[in-house]
Motif scaffolding. Sequence first.
Motif, PDB file in Angstrom:
ATOM      1  N   LEU A  57       9.516  -4.545   4.665  1.00  0.00           N
ATOM      2  CA  LEU A  57       9.231  -3.303   3.953  1.00  0.00           C
ATOM      3  C   LEU A  57      10.019  -3.218   2.656  1.00  0.00           C
ATOM      4  O   LEU A  57       9.508  -2.783   1.629  1.00  0.00           O
ATOM      5  CB  LEU A  57       9.554  -2.102   4.852  1.00  0.00           C
ATOM      6  N   THR A  58      11.270  -3.651   2.690  1.00  0.00           N
ATOM      7  CA  THR A  58      12.088  -3.639   1.481  1.00  0.00           C
ATOM      8  C   THR A  58      11.492  -4.552   0.417  1.00  0.00           C
ATOM      9  O   THR A  58      11.410  -4.186  -0.765  1.00  0.00           O
ATOM     10  CB  THR A  58      13.526  -4.082   1.811  1.00  0.00           C
ATOM     11  N   ASN A 109       8.351  -5.482   0.209  1.00  0.00           N
ATOM     12  CA  ASN A 109       7.086  -4.905  -0.247  1.00  0.00           C
ATOM     13  C   ASN A 109       7.301  -3.776  -1.242  1.00  0.00           C
ATOM     14  O   ASN A 109       6.538  -3.634  -2.213  1.00  0.00           O
ATOM     15  CB  ASN A 109       6.284  -4.395   0.960  1.00  0.00           C
ATOM     16  N   GLU A 110       8.335  -2.966  -1.006  1.00  0.00           N
ATOM     17  CA  GLU A 110       8.639  -1.889  -1.945  1.00  0.00           C
ATOM     18  C   GLU A 110       9.042  -2.450  -3.304  1.00  0.00           C
ATOM     19  O   GLU A 110       8.611  -1.954  -4.357  1.00  0.00           O
ATOM     20  CB  GLU A 110       9.751  -1.010  -1.382  1.00  0.00           C
ATOM     21  N   ARG A 111       9.858  -3.503  -3.294  1.00  0.00           N
ATOM     22  CA  ARG A 111      10.262  -4.147  -4.540  1.00  0.00           C
ATOM     23  C   ARG A 111       9.052  -4.765  -5.246  1.00  0.00           C
ATOM     24  O   ARG A 111       8.893  -4.646  -6.464  1.00  0.00           O
ATOM     25  CB  ARG A 111      11.310  -5.221  -4.242  1.00  0.00           C
ATOM     26  N   LYS A 150       5.946  -3.810  -5.003  1.00  0.00           N
ATOM     27  CA  LYS A 150       5.092  -2.745  -5.533  1.00  0.00           C
ATOM     28  C   LYS A 150       5.651  -2.212  -6.843  1.00  0.00           C
ATOM     29  O   LYS A 150       4.891  -1.952  -7.793  1.00  0.00           O
ATOM     30  CB  LYS A 150       4.965  -1.614  -4.511  1.00  0.00           C
ATOM     31  N   ARG A 151       6.966  -2.049  -6.919  1.00  0.00           N
ATOM     32  CA  ARG A 151       7.557  -1.584  -8.170  1.00  0.00           C
ATOM     33  C   ARG A 151       7.284  -2.573  -9.299  1.00  0.00           C
ATOM     34  O   ARG A 151       6.976  -2.176 -10.433  1.00  0.00           O
ATOM     35  CB  ARG A 151       9.062  -1.365  -7.998  1.00  0.00           C
ATOM     36  N   HIS A 181       0.623 -11.597  -3.565  1.00  0.00           N
ATOM     37  CA  HIS A 181       1.068 -11.190  -2.234  1.00  0.00           C
ATOM     38  C   HIS A 181       0.548 -12.182  -1.196  1.00  0.00           C
ATOM     39  O   HIS A 181      -0.637 -12.183  -0.873  1.00  0.00           O
ATOM     40  CB  HIS A 181       0.556  -9.793  -1.914  1.00  0.00           C
ATOM     41  N   ASP A 233       3.540  -2.338 -10.176  1.00  0.00           N
ATOM     42  CA  ASP A 233       3.266  -1.094 -10.899  1.00  0.00           C
ATOM     43  C   ASP A 233       3.753  -1.173 -12.340  1.00  0.00           C
ATOM     44  O   ASP A 233       3.206  -0.495 -13.218  1.00  0.00           O
ATOM     45  CB  ASP A 233       3.928   0.093 -10.194  1.00  0.00           C
TER      46      ASP A 233
END
Length: 405
Positions: free
Chosen positions: A16-17, A19-21, A23-24, A34, A27
């Motif tokens: 999750l960490t 994936n969050e990175r 996504k940032r 991926h 974006d």
Amino acid sequence: MTVSQLGRSVAESATLTLNERAKRLADGGAPVIHLGGGEPKNKVPVGAIVGGAAVLQSGDVKYVPTDGTPSLKQAIIRYTEEHYGRRVAPENVIVSSGAKQSLYNALVSLVDPHDEVIVLAPYWVSYPEMVKLTYGHPVIVQPDDGSSTPRLEEIEEHLGSDTKAIVVNSPNNPSGTVYPDELIAGLVELCESRGVYLVMDDIYNRLVFDGARPAPGYSFTDADVDDSHVVVVNGVSKLYGMTGFRIGWTIGPRDLVEVMKNVQSQTTSCPAAVSMAAAEGALVGAQGSVESLRLAIQNNRDVMLRELRAFADLPVETPRGTFYCLPDFRAYGGDSEELSRFLLEKALVVTVPGREFGAEGHLRLSFCGSTRDIVDGVQRIRWALDPTAPNEITIGDRRCVRDWS
């Protein structure tokens, strides 16, 4: 804030960490690829769309039976008879909000505090954490030979007086391994004779390649479903690409199913009516999309293996099912979480650390996306890690030079 010891015992997901990175970065315009995905990119089958839409258009979207609508249960019974060779009764079937809930409900209904549940490595990340949430103790079996297939003797060595269940996932997430018939037959015999439940996560059972046919557990027992210790979990998420509908089911003894129904009634009440209608539409509708998806993923598997074989030192077992592979990257670094972070930073490629699957030093790579992403993603990984790869690569519109060893 004071939180429970049980809550604290559940591991945080490194995925999750990452994936969050990722996504940032995406974006912000970065050309991130991926290779960590867990869902196929196909469109939902027409039958599912029609089935779900009919319920919506009726405007009558209310509570439904806790264990699933009778018509969906009948579709699951027919599916079980066709693909498992076993006719079951409606009382042997419970529908849940995804196969993950099916597994969790089964474990909650089976496991007492301090009971042991055997989990075969490499394993899906949620199995040990689910066991912990039941106050049980996950017992991990690592194959001695370093492969993805344990021997029956290794599993039996971990069996004790506190063992309540063994969880089996074949085809296997994360390795793509399909366990041999002899292993499944041995596990069924072992569990039936010792009174241990064999919980079979069959969510990928038809996404197989090269003529592989995962053996149903019911093939190796003469016991009636109500007298058997075989419990089967499946769903529509992977086979039909319907991950967002969250429909799974369990086939098991009616005494177990009744307890699972009580658990479900006190937690989520019932699966969503629209999702169940869509799942029924997928199961009873035209099945051509299933073979199309299987063939597309098999082609992607072949592309992934071709690209990985360009590495100088990267062992990988050929996946015979799912849409994952689990290459051994220990020649390039033993810490899989650090390696995943490095590849995201340098190559803008998302991978999943093997540590989460009980396979430290490995990375799980998914081939359920586009062939272009597979080719470009693996080439970026090789550029970042393999000293025999070209020193320069184009990532997005930038020419990048490898300036590290």
